[in-house]
Design a protein around this motif. Structure first.
Motif, short mmCIF file in Angstrom:
data_model
loop_
_atom_site.label_atom_id
_atom_site.label_comp_id
_atom_site.label_asym_id
_atom_site.label_seq_id
_atom_site.Cartn_x
_atom_site.Cartn_y
_atom_site.Cartn_z
N THR A 1 0.83 -1.21 0.00
CA THR A 1 0.00 0.00 0.00
C THR A 1 0.86 1.26 0.00
O THR A 1 0.58 2.21 -0.74
CB THR A 1 -0.95 0.01 1.22
N ASP A 2 1.92 1.27 0.80
CA ASP A 2 2.82 2.44 0.82
C ASP A 2 3.45 2.66 -0.55
O ASP A 2 3.57 3.79 -1.01
CB ASP A 2 3.92 2.25 1.86
N LYS B 1 1.07 4.21 -3.10
CA LYS B 1 0.87 5.64 -2.87
C LYS B 1 1.98 6.48 -3.51
O LYS B 1 1.79 7.67 -3.76
CB LYS B 1 0.80 5.93 -1.38
#
Length: 63
Positions: free
Chosen positions: A10-11, A14
């Motif tokens: 997820t990081d 982003k």
């Protein structure tokens, strides 16, 4: 391209604007760019090619 472990997918998503994900093979030895754990996925994106360049690439003949 960003290499990430399972915990930081997820990081990594982003960080890029148009993500694509590819699972790494067991032979590839790379590490997460956030924590240095073993990377499991390759996150990457392609830069858009302007229409003019696309036409020029299609019209070129390669030997």
């Amino acid at each position: 391209m960003i290499l990430v472990c399972r915990n930081h997918v997820t990081d990594g998503l982003k960080e890029i604007s148009a993500p694509h994900i590819e699972k790494l093979t067991s032979e590839e030895q790379n590490y997460c760019e956030f924590c240095e754990d073993k990377a499991v996925y390759r996150l990457f994106y392609f830069s858009p090619i302007p229409a003019v360049e696309k036409r020029e690439l299609r019209n070129k003949s390669y030997c």
